[in-house]
Design a protein around this motif. Structure first.
Motif, PDB file in Angstrom:
ATOM      1  N   LEU A  94     -56.501 -75.566  58.977  1.00 24.96           N
ATOM      2  CA  LEU A  94     -55.922 -74.335  59.826  1.00 24.96           C
ATOM      3  C   LEU A  94     -54.546 -73.944  59.116  1.00 24.96           C
ATOM      4  CD1 LEU A  94     -55.806 -75.914  63.407  1.00 24.96           C
ATOM      5  CD2 LEU A  94     -57.242 -73.918  62.416  1.00 24.96           C
ATOM      6  N   ALA A  95     -53.841 -74.714  58.546  1.00 25.49           N
ATOM      7  CA  ALA A  95     -52.489 -74.270  57.787  1.00 25.49           C
ATOM      8  C   ALA A  95     -52.767 -73.637  56.569  1.00 25.49           C
ATOM      9  CB  ALA A  95     -51.550 -75.548  57.345  1.00 25.49           C
ATOM     10  N   GLN A  96     -53.980 -73.864  55.829  1.00 25.72           N
ATOM     11  CA  GLN A  96     -54.486 -73.399  54.635  1.00 25.72           C
ATOM     12  C   GLN A  96     -54.882 -71.848  54.845  1.00 25.72           C
ATOM     13  OE1 GLN A  96     -54.613 -74.531  51.143  1.00 25.72           O
ATOM     14  NE2 GLN A  96     -54.617 -72.425  51.191  1.00 25.72           N
ATOM     15  N   ALA A  97     -55.494 -71.590  56.119  1.00 29.27           N
ATOM     16  CA  ALA A  97     -56.030 -70.303  56.239  1.00 29.27           C
ATOM     17  C   ALA A  97     -54.680 -69.538  56.634  1.00 29.27           C
ATOM     18  CB  ALA A  97     -56.655 -70.365  57.522  1.00 29.27           C
ATOM     19  N   ARG A  98     -53.569 -70.062  57.106  1.00 22.60           N
ATOM     20  CA  ARG A  98     -52.597 -69.136  57.774  1.00 22.60           C
ATOM     21  C   ARG A  98     -51.819 -68.730  56.143  1.00 22.60           C
ATOM     22  NH1 ARG A  98     -51.196 -67.209  62.626  1.00 22.60           N
ATOM     23  NH2 ARG A  98     -51.916 -69.051  64.365  1.00 22.60           N
ATOM     24  N   TYR A  99     -51.699 -69.774  55.331  1.00 20.10           N
ATOM     25  CA  TYR A  99     -51.000 -69.315  53.981  1.00 20.10           C
ATOM     26  C   TYR A  99     -51.770 -68.514  53.303  1.00 20.10           C
ATOM     27  CZ  TYR A  99     -47.083 -72.497  54.669  1.00 20.10           C
ATOM     28  OH  TYR A  99     -45.972 -73.003  55.079  1.00 20.10           O
ATOM     29  N   ALA A 100     -53.138 -68.580  53.111  1.00 21.43           N
ATOM     30  CA  ALA A 100     -54.201 -67.483  52.539  1.00 21.43           C
ATOM     31  C   ALA A 100     -53.848 -66.183  52.988  1.00 21.43           C
ATOM     32  CB  ALA A 100     -55.429 -68.115  52.662  1.00 21.43           C
ATOM     33  N   ALA A 101     -53.777 -66.119  54.521  1.00 17.46           N
ATOM     34  CA  ALA A 101     -53.420 -64.834  54.959  1.00 17.46           C
ATOM     35  C   ALA A 101     -52.496 -64.116  54.666  1.00 17.46           C
ATOM     36  CB  ALA A 101     -53.522 -64.851  56.601  1.00 17.46           C
ATOM     37  N   HIS A 102     -51.376 -64.902  54.151  1.00 17.18           N
ATOM     38  CA  HIS A 102     -50.042 -64.160  53.649  1.00 17.18           C
ATOM     39  C   HIS A 102     -49.993 -64.258  52.342  1.00 17.18           C
ATOM     40  CE1 HIS A 102     -48.447 -65.374  57.715  1.00 17.18           C
ATOM     41  NE2 HIS A 102     -47.472 -64.553  57.632  1.00 17.18           N
ATOM     42  N   GLY A 103     -51.314 -64.621  51.593  1.00 17.39           N
ATOM     43  CA  GLY A 103     -51.330 -64.251  50.092  1.00 17.39           C
ATOM     44  C   GLY A 103     -50.193 -65.458  49.460  1.00 17.39           C
ATOM     45  N   LEU A 104     -50.184 -66.662  50.204  1.00 14.55           N
ATOM     46  CA  LEU A 104     -49.134 -67.861  49.601  1.00 14.55           C
ATOM     47  C   LEU A 104     -49.992 -69.047  49.291  1.00 14.55           C
ATOM     48  CD1 LEU A 104     -46.217 -67.289  51.758  1.00 14.55           C
ATOM     49  CD2 LEU A 104     -46.443 -66.518  49.567  1.00 14.55           C
ATOM     50  N   PRO A 105     -49.809 -69.831  48.403  1.00 17.68           N
ATOM     51  CA  PRO A 105     -50.105 -71.083  48.050  1.00 17.68           C
ATOM     52  C   PRO A 105     -49.680 -72.001  49.080  1.00 17.68           C
ATOM     53  CG  PRO A 105     -48.435 -70.739  46.412  1.00 17.68           C
ATOM     54  CD  PRO A 105     -48.603 -69.400  46.990  1.00 17.68           C
ATOM     55  N   LEU A 106     -50.342 -73.110  49.342  1.00 15.08           N
ATOM     56  CA  LEU A 106     -49.843 -74.102  50.327  1.00 15.08           C
ATOM     57  C   LEU A 106     -49.153 -75.072  49.608  1.00 15.08           C
ATOM     58  CD1 LEU A 106     -51.658 -75.593  53.577  1.00 15.08           C
ATOM     59  CD2 LEU A 106     -50.768 -77.134  51.717  1.00 15.08           C
ATOM     60  N   PHE A 107     -47.819 -75.384  50.240  1.00 15.28           N
ATOM     61  CA  PHE A 107     -46.993 -76.708  49.917  1.00 15.28           C
ATOM     62  C   PHE A 107     -46.771 -77.173  51.014  1.00 15.28           C
ATOM     63  CE2 PHE A 107     -46.226 -73.275  46.436  1.00 15.28           C
ATOM     64  CZ  PHE A 107     -46.577 -74.008  45.229  1.00 15.28           C
ATOM     65  N   VAL A 108     -46.750 -78.752  50.806  1.00 13.10           N
ATOM     66  CA  VAL A 108     -46.342 -79.759  52.127  1.00 13.10           C
ATOM     67  C   VAL A 108     -44.799 -80.437  51.745  1.00 13.10           C
ATOM     68  CG1 VAL A 108     -46.966 -81.387  53.703  1.00 13.10           C
ATOM     69  CG2 VAL A 108     -48.572 -79.873  52.969  1.00 13.10           C
ATOM     70  N   ARG A 109     -44.029 -80.154  52.176  1.00 15.07           N
ATOM     71  CA  ARG A 109     -42.730 -81.039  51.934  1.00 15.07           C
ATOM     72  C   ARG A 109     -42.921 -82.347  52.287  1.00 15.07           C
ATOM     73  NH1 ARG A 109     -37.170 -80.792  53.778  1.00 15.07           N
ATOM     74  NH2 ARG A 109     -35.862 -81.187  52.119  1.00 15.07           N
ATOM     75  N   ILE A 110     -42.730 -83.315  51.367  1.00 13.39           N
ATOM     76  CA  ILE A 110     -42.545 -84.855  52.082  1.00 13.39           C
ATOM     77  C   ILE A 110     -41.343 -85.248  51.657  1.00 13.39           C
ATOM     78  CG2 ILE A 110     -43.838 -86.937  51.413  1.00 13.39           C
ATOM     79  CD1 ILE A 110     -45.735 -84.883  52.332  1.00 13.39           C
ATOM     80  N   THR A 111     -40.710 -85.802  52.871  1.00 13.04           N
ATOM     81  CA  THR A 111     -39.257 -86.487  52.564  1.00 13.04           C
ATOM     82  C   THR A 111     -39.675 -87.661  53.575  1.00 13.04           C
ATOM     83  OG1 THR A 111     -38.856 -85.593  55.039  1.00 13.04           O
ATOM     84  CG2 THR A 111     -38.391 -84.025  53.346  1.00 13.04           C
ATOM     85  N   PRO A 112     -38.519 -88.567  53.342  1.00 13.87           N
ATOM     86  CA  PRO A 112     -38.715 -89.670  54.290  1.00 13.87           C
ATOM     87  C   PRO A 112     -38.674 -89.641  55.964  1.00 13.87           C
ATOM     88  CG  PRO A 112     -36.748 -89.829  52.694  1.00 13.87           C
ATOM     89  CD  PRO A 112     -37.173 -88.331  52.649  1.00 13.87           C
ATOM     90  N   PHE A 113     -38.782 -88.416  56.235  1.00 14.70           N
ATOM     91  CA  PHE A 113     -38.629 -88.261  57.659  1.00 14.70           C
ATOM     92  C   PHE A 113     -40.015 -87.742  58.386  1.00 14.70           C
ATOM     93  CE2 PHE A 113     -34.611 -87.265  55.696  1.00 14.70           C
ATOM     94  CZ  PHE A 113     -33.720 -88.368  56.299  1.00 14.70           C
ATOM     95  N   VAL A 114     -40.841 -87.700  57.444  1.00 16.67           N
ATOM     96  CA  VAL A 114     -42.303 -87.025  57.688  1.00 16.67           C
ATOM     97  C   VAL A 114     -42.991 -88.350  58.346  1.00 16.67           C
ATOM     98  CG1 VAL A 114     -42.501 -85.129  55.884  1.00 16.67           C
ATOM     99  CG2 VAL A 114     -43.511 -87.630  55.613  1.00 16.67           C
ATOM    100  N   PRO A 115     -43.958 -88.050  59.245  1.00 20.45           N
ATOM    101  CA  PRO A 115     -44.644 -89.030  60.086  1.00 20.45           C
ATOM    102  C   PRO A 115     -45.450 -89.830  59.080  1.00 20.45           C
ATOM    103  CG  PRO A 115     -45.297 -86.747  60.820  1.00 20.45           C
ATOM    104  CD  PRO A 115     -44.569 -86.839  59.850  1.00 20.45           C
TER     105      PRO A 115
END
Length: 268
Positions: free
Chosen positions: A72-93
């Protein structure tokens, strides 16, 4: 004697709570008008150079299976013409980083967040040499200047300018220039929220490096932020940028936590 650390790299003596507040301040400083909430993920779509303004910040566990949420997230970024990046911090699940790796997303951009919890200890900055002066710039002018220095495409410069001028957090930009010909030698800005101040986009022209200008500029930026009420400093710097990390260490900053991004192969 070094202080004990947790598995996520943050320290157990209260620094973890301070780092969490700095993370919140950094998220607010990178806020964009174009964003949505998706099952525990904050998706941002500002097409500026900085990935933190066009990435996924995973703030809650969510309910959907990871592959479905990612699609679902990938489809959103594709619609904006952007690659998908997920930021991973010590605070993510827990388990998110491993889950994304198992789905084939590679790791890029090892970054450190550094904290200076006692800005008052820096004292007043040294006076600038007579031939130098500080000049304020508004967000649009600053984004254009930094974009020119970095060779950023015009669209990304404009997106950066829009994000700065519409930010819910107070930004102040300064350039260090020569008085005689107004040539800009260094530039930087701070974002202040409550007692936290973040240093952003600090840069020195190649011909001006090695003269201590970066430190002079940062000292004055932090002094201005202290006048605005800041007591704790934070910044984000690439892990392998040794000159910058050494500069910040001399100003009393030290590593608080690390983050990186996950993305599809070739997108970085």
């Amino acid at each position: 004697m070094s202080r004990p650390t947790q598995r996520d790299g943050t320290q157990r003596d209260g620094t973890h709570a301070l780092a969490s507040r700095a993370e919140d301040a950094g998220l607010n400083a990178a806020a964009t008008a174009d964003s949505i909430w998706l099952d525990g993920w904050l998706l941002r779509f500002c097409d500026a150079k900085a990935k933190r303004s066009r990435c996924i910040n995973a703030l809650a566990p969510g309910r959907l299976p990871l592959p479905e949420r990612l699609a679902l997230a990938q489809a959103r970024y594709a619609a904006h013409g952007l690659p998908l990046f997920v930021r991973i911090t010590p605070f993510v699940p827990p388990g998110l980083d491993e889950g994304l790796a198992a789905l084939g997303l590679g790791r890029i951009d090892d970054t450190r967040v550094m904290l200076q919890p006692r800005l008052a200890s820096l004292g007043p900055p040294a006076a600038l040499p007579a031939e130098l002066e500080l000049q304020p710039l508004d967000g649009a002018a600053y984004a254009e200047l930094i974009g020119q220095w970095r060779g950023t495409p015009a669209a990304q410069r404009q997106a950066h300018a829009t994000r700065l001028t519409q930010s819910p957090v107070r930004y102040e930009a300064r350039v260090l220039r020569r008085r005689d010909d107004a040539q800009v030698l260094a530039a930087g800005q701070w974002a202040c929220e409550a007692e936290f101040v973040g240093l952003y986009d600090v840069a020195v022209t190649p011909a001006s490096r090695g003269q201590g200008l970066g430190r002079r500029l940062c000292e004055h930026l932090l002094a201005q932020a202290r006048e605005a009420g800041a007591r704790i400093g934070y910044l984000q710097v690439e892990a392998d940028n040794s000159p910058a990390r050494q500069l910040y260490a001399r100003l009393g900053f030290s590593d608080a936590y690390a983050y990186h991004y996950r993305t599809a192969a070739g997108a970085g």
